[in-house]
Design an enzyme around this catalytic site. Structure first.
Site, short mmCIF file in Angstrom:
data_model
loop_
_atom_site.label_atom_id
_atom_site.label_comp_id
_atom_site.label_asym_id
_atom_site.label_seq_id
_atom_site.Cartn_x
_atom_site.Cartn_y
_atom_site.Cartn_z
N CYS A 85 0.40 -1.19 -0.07
CA CYS A 85 -0.28 -0.15 0.56
C CYS A 85 1.20 0.90 -0.05
CB CYS A 85 -0.80 -0.03 0.92
SG CYS A 85 -2.74 1.01 1.04
N HIS A 193 -3.38 -6.03 0.61
CA HIS A 193 -2.93 -6.10 2.02
C HIS A 193 -2.67 -7.40 2.80
CE1 HIS A 193 -2.78 -1.97 3.80
NE2 HIS A 193 -4.04 -0.75 3.04
N GLU A 195 -1.05 -8.20 4.88
CA GLU A 195 -0.66 -8.69 6.56
C GLU A 195 -2.07 -9.00 7.05
OE1 GLU A 195 -0.43 -6.31 4.37
OE2 GLU A 195 -0.78 -4.04 5.51
#
Lengths: 221, 76
Positions: A85, A193, A195
Site C-alpha cells: 500500500c 494488504h 498482512e
C-alpha cells in the site's frame, strides 16, 4: 529470518505487518524513519499508512527520509523488500520499483476485500501459491491506480514481473496490476494488504502463504 | 529570489480529478469546457543566486514525479 518494519509518522499498518511476520516465524525489529542505518536483516517491510500525511505525493516525503537510503542500500546488496500500500508507493518513489501510483480512477477511497489473481509463483513472495490461484486480500487506498509507460509495461509482462492482478479492477490500474516484482524478483510492491489476511478472525487467511513462503525461502537461504 | 514551480500530469496521463472538475463545471451550466487538467503550484523562497540547474534538481528529485508529471519553473 530477521525482518525490519519501517515506521514513518503516519504509518498505520506497521504493527499488522509485524504481527503477520512474527506469526510466520520471523524475528521482527521496528525501525524508526530517522534511523540512518538498518539493522542486519534479510527482509525490509515498508508498511501501509499515510506517511507524512501523503503531502506532496503519496510516499514522496518518506522516500527522502534517512532510513530509505538504508532501504535502497539493502536492496542494492540483494536484500529482500516488501512494500504494501503506502509502502508500494514509497518503493516506486525511491525508484526501487518502476511506475507510479496515481489517484484512483473513480476518485474514491476504496476499502474492501478484493479478489486477486496470482500471476507468477516465481518469487520468494509468491512461491507458496500456484500461478492462476485466486486470493482475497483487503485493499484500503485512495491512490492505488498503477501506471507505467508502454515500454516499462512490456518489460513487466515480458519478464514475468506482474505478481498479482485484480479480478475486478477497483482503481483503474493499467492491465489490472495489483503488485509487481523488481528485476531481481526480491522486491515486491503491492496495493492490497496480505498482512490483513492472516487471521481467520479478521476476515481470511489467504495472506498467510505469502509470509510462510517468504520465511521458508529466506530461512533456507 | 523566488521561484514558482508548476507541476502537471503529463499529457496522455489520465487526470480523473480534472475530469471530475470538468463534469462539475458542466453541471453548473458552464458550456464549452472541453478539458480540465489539475496540477499544483509550489512557491520557493530561495537564496539569491540559486541556479536554474539547482532548481531543476529539486524538481527532478522531489517536487515532481517525472514518471507521471512534468514541471515548469518560473523565476519571479
Amino acid at each position: 529470518m530477521r525482518a525490519a518494519v519501517i515506521v514513518f509518522p503516519g504509518s498505520n499498518c506497521d504493527r499488522d505487518m509485524a504481527v503477520a511476520l512474527k506469526a510466520a516465524g520471523a524475528d521482527v525489529t521496528m525501525v524508526w524513519h530517522k534511523d540512518a542505518e538498518l539493522p542486519d536483516v534479510d527482509l525490509v517491510a515498508v508498511p501501509g499508512g499515510f506517511s507524512f500525511g501523503d503531502y506532496l505525493r503519496c510516499g514522496a516525503i518518506a522516500a527522502q527520509s534517512p532510513i530509505c537510503k538504508g532501504v535502497v542500500a539493502h536492496v542494492e546488496r540483494g536484500g529482500y523488500a516488501l512494500g504494501v500500500c503506502n509502502g508500494f508507493q514509497v518503493l516506486t518513489e525511491t525508484g526501487l520499483l518502476p511506475g507510479a501510483l496515481m489517484r484512483n480512477a473513480g476518485l474514491k477511497f476504496i476499502c474492501k476485500t478484493v479478489e486477486l489473481n496470482v500471476v507468477t509463483s516465481d518469487s520468494a513472495f509468491t512461491e507458496a501459491y500456484t500461478a492462476g490461484d485466486t486470493v482475497d486480500f483487503p485493499v484500503a487506498h485512495h491512490d492505488g491506480n498503477y501506471t507505467i509507460d508502454a515500454e516499462g509495461l512490456a518489460r513487466l509482462h515480458g519478464e514475468d514481473r506482474v505478481a498479482f492482478t485484480y479480478g475486478d479492477n477497483p482503481n483503474g490500474s493499467i492491465d489490472d496490476i495489483a503488485g509487481i516484482l523488481s528485476e531481481n524478483r526480491r522486491v515486491l510492491g503491492m496495493m492490497p494488504h496480505p498482512e490483513r489476511a492472516v487471521d481467520a478472525g479478521h476476515g481470511g487467511t489467504d495472506g498467510q502463504a505469502l509470509f510462510r513462503g517468504l520465511l521458508g525461502q529466506l530461512t533456507n537461504a | 529570489m523566488k521561484a514558482r514551480v508548476h507541476v502537471m500530469l503529463k499529457d496522455g496521463v489520465l487526470d480523473p480529478q480534472g475530469a471530475a472538475i470538468q463534469h462539475a463545471l458542466g453541471t453548473l451550466g458552464f458550456k464549452g469546457v472541453e478539458d480540465v487538467r489539475q496540477g499544483k503550484v509550489i512557491e520557493l523562497d530561495l537564496a539569491d543566486g540559486t541556479s536554474a540547474d539547482t532548481i531543476a534538481q529539486m524538481c527532478e528529485k522531489l517536487l515532481a514525479n517525472t514518471v507521471i508529471e512534468s514541471y515548469r519553473v518560473e523565476v519571479l
